[in-house]
Scaffold this motif. Structure first.
Motif, mmCIF file in Angstrom:
data_model
loop_
_atom_site.group_PDB
_atom_site.id
_atom_site.type_symbol
_atom_site.label_atom_id
_atom_site.label_comp_id
_atom_site.label_asym_id
_atom_site.label_seq_id
_atom_site.Cartn_x
_atom_site.Cartn_y
_atom_site.Cartn_z
ATOM 1 N N MET A 38 -11.130 6.480 -2.136
ATOM 2 C CA MET A 38 -10.656 5.994 -0.832
ATOM 3 C C MET A 38 -11.664 5.010 -0.252
ATOM 4 O O MET A 38 -12.859 5.238 -0.295
ATOM 5 C CB MET A 38 -10.488 7.168 0.132
ATOM 6 N N TYR A 61 -12.170 2.995 3.391
ATOM 7 C CA TYR A 61 -11.691 2.740 4.748
ATOM 8 C C TYR A 61 -11.821 1.260 5.073
ATOM 9 O O TYR A 61 -12.769 0.594 4.659
ATOM 10 C CB TYR A 61 -12.493 3.566 5.752
ATOM 11 N N ASP A 96 -2.803 5.101 8.458
ATOM 12 C CA ASP A 96 -3.661 6.220 8.866
ATOM 13 C C ASP A 96 -4.898 6.321 7.982
ATOM 14 O O ASP A 96 -6.018 6.513 8.467
ATOM 15 C CB ASP A 96 -2.891 7.545 8.789
ATOM 16 N N GLU A 97 -4.682 6.189 6.682
ATOM 17 C CA GLU A 97 -5.781 6.381 5.728
ATOM 18 C C GLU A 97 -6.792 5.237 5.719
ATOM 19 O O GLU A 97 -7.837 5.321 5.062
ATOM 20 C CB GLU A 97 -5.230 6.587 4.312
ATOM 21 N N ASP A 147 -8.998 10.319 9.578
ATOM 22 C CA ASP A 147 -10.185 11.100 9.236
ATOM 23 C C ASP A 147 -11.274 10.908 10.287
ATOM 24 O O ASP A 147 -11.296 9.903 11.006
ATOM 25 C CB ASP A 147 -10.724 10.679 7.868
#
Length: 209
Positions: A1, A3, A152-153, A174
């Motif tokens: 992931m 961001y 969102d992620e 998160d």
């Protein structure tokens, strides 16, 4: 992931404003007849929900938001006492920004106070500074998400209080909770943040996982 956007809280996350808030609150408390606080009492507050704190201090809930505005105005007089938690904060944020599409602040403090701090520290890497009510930061987060066309992620919030975790979860993003701010790690653990960090430099690896 990886961001694309990091959103910071301000007080207790980027800026150490504990002594300033202590002085400002006691000025207001003395003027309006509320319970004054000691430094030892501040340590006790780090284990408690903010609603309990408001009740214990004897502040009528309907007066909270107007008192916050008064406090923000008083904080301007103490801007030189607002220190960064990290001596090399400017450089840390510069490195972070190089890894991101967007970086900014959503805080219940005023934009004027935040901008004054950033100017004093010669920090110019923020893409946005948004002032939010004490609660419901998720409303501002969701508006920003829509404006920047982010998923969102794509977003990581960085804050120091349980209410930050609650807002991040409501916004479906998160959160990295710092362990040096206004709530203790033990209390923060009760809401299960995505990450714990002791230093903002730990974000370098987190945003690229």
């Amino acid at each position: 992931m990886k961001y694309k956007c990091v959103i910071f809280d301000f007080d207790g996350t980027l800026a150490n404003t504990e002594n300033v808030i202590f002085r400002v609150y006691n000025e207001i408390a003395k003027k309006y007849g509320y319970k004054e606080i000691t430094h030892d009492y501040i340590d006790e507050l780090k284990h408690q929900p903010i609603h309990n704190i408001i009740k214990d201090l004897g502040v009528p809930y309907l007066k909270v938001f107007s008192l916050i505005k008064k406090g923000q105005k008083l904080m301007k007089e103490y801007h030189k006492s607002m220190d960064p938690y990290e001596e090399d904060l400017k450089e840390t944020l510069k490195i972070l920004k190089s890894k991101l599409s967007y970086m900014g602040i959503i805080s219940s403090n005023s934009k004027k106070n935040i901008n004054t701090f950033l100017k004093n520290e010669k920090i110019d890497t923020m893409d946005f500074i948004i002032s939010s009510p004490l609660f419901s930061k998720e409303i501002k987060i969701n508006k920003l998400k829509k404006k920047l066309k982010l998923k969102d992620e794509d977003i990581l919030y960085v804050g120091d209080e349980v209410r930050d975790i609650v807002s991040a979860k409501k916004a479906n993003i998160d959160i990295a909770s710092v362990t040096y701010g206004y709530n203790t790690k033990e209390y923060l653990s009760s809401e299960n943040p995505t990450y714990f960090i002791d230093d903002l430099k730990e974000l370098f690896n987190i945003i690229e996982k």
